[in-house]
Write an enzyme that holds these catalytic residues in place. Structure first.
Site, short mmCIF file in Angstrom:
data_model
loop_
_atom_site.label_atom_id
_atom_site.label_comp_id
_atom_site.label_asym_id
_atom_site.label_seq_id
_atom_site.Cartn_x
_atom_site.Cartn_y
_atom_site.Cartn_z
N ASP A 3 57.05 39.78 -79.54
CA ASP A 3 57.27 40.19 -80.92
C ASP A 3 58.18 41.14 -81.01
OD1 ASP A 3 55.74 42.50 -80.59
OD2 ASP A 3 54.08 41.64 -81.55
N ARG A 18 52.61 33.92 -81.20
CA ARG A 18 53.55 34.68 -80.23
C ARG A 18 54.03 33.64 -79.20
NH1 ARG A 18 51.47 39.96 -77.91
NH2 ARG A 18 49.54 39.17 -78.68
#
Length: 280
Positions: free
Chosen positions: A110, A203
């Site tokens: 991220d 993610r």
């Protein structure tokens, strides 16, 4: 009585609250941080001293389904006997809106991480992206991220990683994606709506989509819009509503949303490694 003191009416009311409700977690704090702030607010409003040496009456409160610090959205909170229901929330379905960025990969998958790779992405079309999404729908296998709340020898993988310890990737595990759709595509950014089951990492999904498109991708933003029956729009209490009255009202509304529980049935979560966080 709390530590020998008689509880006032506000405290009586606070300690009688029981059930599940939802709060809005902003971007920035951890899920545990949000819970601690909520707890402080409620105890202060009830006039319960928490810093005495005598252990004041314990407010049982916990959350189900950790949101990363960088993520925002619905955080389900259990209070009183409601803390026992949190495990069922983990296994239920969740909805997210995620913004991914093509062409960059990070160690955390991220925007908070260090960039580990950059690749061209101008060859990727909206059609390519839509086609790839079909591969990630249904029952799929997913490798969880190294920086995560999953544990090894009792410690979170993210803690071990930050200390610089070598962490082996966890094996791929079965997860479920109920629906996945592309909402927007403005290269390098793309916005996805995802509905998934327990133990799923958005993610990892964004990173895997990047690889599948022969480039790389990292998640820029994540918002959980629904967890179980609780939605961001209808049920998540923002910080200005963290009062005993508002929560009591919310608990009444939310009890109606919950499935009737079969008595004496031990509930198993899909992924036992993700226990609900209960803090006393």
């Amino acid at each position: 009585e709390a530590g020998g003191a008689v509880l006032g009416p506000a405290a009586e009311r606070l300690f009688s609250l029981s059930g599940l409700f939802a709060v809005y977690k902003p971007k920035g704090p951890t899920s545990a941080g949000v819970l601690n702030l909520l707890k402080e607010r409620l105890l202060a409003e009830a006039g319960v001293q928490t810093n005495e040496n005598k252990r004041s009456q314990v407010l049982k409160i916990g959350h189900g389904g950790t949101l990363d610090s960088a993520a925002a959205g619905v955080l389900v909170v259990g209070i009183g006997k409601g803390t026992k229901l949190l495990r069922t929330m983990l296994a239920g379905s969740k909805k997210y809106t995620a913004i991914g960025m093509l062409g960059k990969a990070t160690d955390t998958l991220d925007a908070t991480g260090k960039v580990t790779e950059e690749k061209p992405y101008d060859q990727v079309t909206k059609g390519d992206l839509e086609n790839v999404l079909q591969k990630f729908t249904g029952h799929i296998m997913q490798v969880p991220p190294l920086y995560s709340a999953l544990k090894k020898d009792g410690e979170r993988l993210s803690t071990l990683m930050k200390r610089g310890e070598a962490v082996e990737a966890k094996p791929a595990r079965p997860v479920r994606v109920y629906s996945l759709s592309l909402q927007q595509f403005q290269p390098p950014l793309f916005t996805l709506d995802v509905e998934c089951g327990g133990g799923f990492y958005v993610r990892s999904l964004v990173s895997d989509i990047g690889k599948e498109l022969s480039t790389c991708a990292t998640m820029q933003e994540l918002t959980r819009t629904k967890q179980g029956p609780f939605t961001l729009e209808e049920h998540a209490l923002h910080e200005d509503k963290w009062t005993i009255d508002e929560i009591a009202r919310s608990l009444e509304r939310c009890t109606a949303l919950l499935p009737r529980e079969p008595p004496h049935k031990k509930l198993k979560t899909e992924h036992p490694g993700e226990a609900a966080a209960i803090c006393e």
